[in-house]
Design a protein around this motif. Structure first.
Motif: not given
Length: 319
Positions: A275-290
């Motif tokens: 259910s949160d797969l897309e959100v998690r992918i976007k977080e990691l792709i778009e947040d280089n620092t994280k």
């Protein structure tokens, strides 16, 4: 102390990803014999006539049957006289005994009945040593067997093969490199990830063809590696990605993973229902620092789990 000379028996999967990766200062893998070969018994006798070994090493679920066959083979054969101090060592993983009821985990018959294939294999033959890769499960085996024969040996990785290889920015956003035929949901999962990538303009590559050196190079190319476990088990991929400074996104892991790595610090998780797969992918792709922090944290943590360092602990269980 001296290095222990090992004659290793493994199944066909060990040709791709052996639990005994390579020789070290403490463990010398003299030869490998795959017991799904029809002539493995003949090969064993040939090797024993040529060399002396201190250890028969086993991995794979067919290890008990192989050990019994070898006992019969060598019982009346003079070649065993030169190898009479051989210790039979079984290296197993994914036992996860901590999830079982205490009554089950304390009773050999119940443990055999309710444990998985690896547990049953460990109980089918009186191996001299059990090398258990799930944290704390060695204590349960020792209690059930009534002797000190099981030792915790963590998962580890081949640091000659897995290390940071990319000095430049990674051009691939998402990588998924795993086998799908033995998993009920991986085909559906890969399709879902591709749809998420297409919807957000991310580059994505899936393949189940990369192995060995080619695979080690390939997992250094994506910004994130995505994984779907078989049963929440600790994947080799976690160690391989960590050693390669590649951020891993996976479903929830169990098997006492918290004793080794910290969720969302050393690797990132999505919910098992996706259910949160897309959100998690976007977080990691778009947040280089994280993403980079997770990769760097994992890289620092995994330095304790090279095969060279793990074999230093392993040698004491083989004395």
């Amino acid at each position: 102390m001296g290095a222990k000379r090992v004659l290793l028996f493994d199944d066909k999967f060990g040709k791709i990803n052996s639990h005994w990766p390579y020789s070290t200062e403490n463990i010398v893998i003299e030869d490998r014999i795959y017991y799904d070969n029809f002539d493995f018994a003949v090969l064993t006798l040939q090797k024993l006539r040529q060399k002396r070994y201190e250890v028969f090493g086993f991995s794979g679920r067919g290890a008990p049957k192989t050990a019994y066959i070898l006992d019969e083979l060598l019982k009346d054969n003079q070649v065993i006289a030169e190898n009479r101090f051989l210790r039979k060592v079984f290296k197993l993983h994914n036992t996860n005994l901590s999830i079982l009821d205490t009554k089950i985990a304390s009773n050999r018959e119940l443990l055999y009945q309710y444990g998985n294939d690896w547990v049953r294999a460990a109980l089918q033959y009186p191996f001299d040593v059990l090398l258990v890769q799930t944290y704390d499960d060695s204590d349960i085996f020792n209690r059930v067997l009534g002797r000190k024969s099981a030792y915790w040996i963590p998962y580890c990785y081949n640091d000659h093969l897995y290390y940071p290889r990319c000095d430049e920015d990674r051009t691939l956003d998402i990588g998924a490199f795993f086998k799908i035929e033995r998993h009920d949901h991986r085909i559906e999962f890969v399709k879902m990830v591709k749809e998420i990538a297409d919807r957000n303009g991310y580059s994505f590559e899936f393949s189940d063809k990369y192995w060995g050196e080619e695979y080690a190079k390939k997992i250094c190319t994506p910004k994130i590696m995505i994984h779907l476990s078989y049963c929440g088990d600790i994947p080799w991929r976690l160690y391989e990605c960590a050693a390669s400074k590649t951020c891993l996104l996976t479903d929830p892991l169990g098997f006492n993973i918290a004793k080794l790595f910290t969720r969302n610090v050393d690797y990132y998780e999505y919910k098992r229902d996706f259910s949160d797969l897309e959100v998690r992918i976007k977080e990691l792709i778009e947040d280089n620092t994280k993403r980079n922090n997770i990769a760097n944290n994992a890289y620092e943590k995994v330095q304790s789990y090279t095969w060279e360092k793990v074999s230093t602990s392993l040698i004491y269980s083989l004395l």
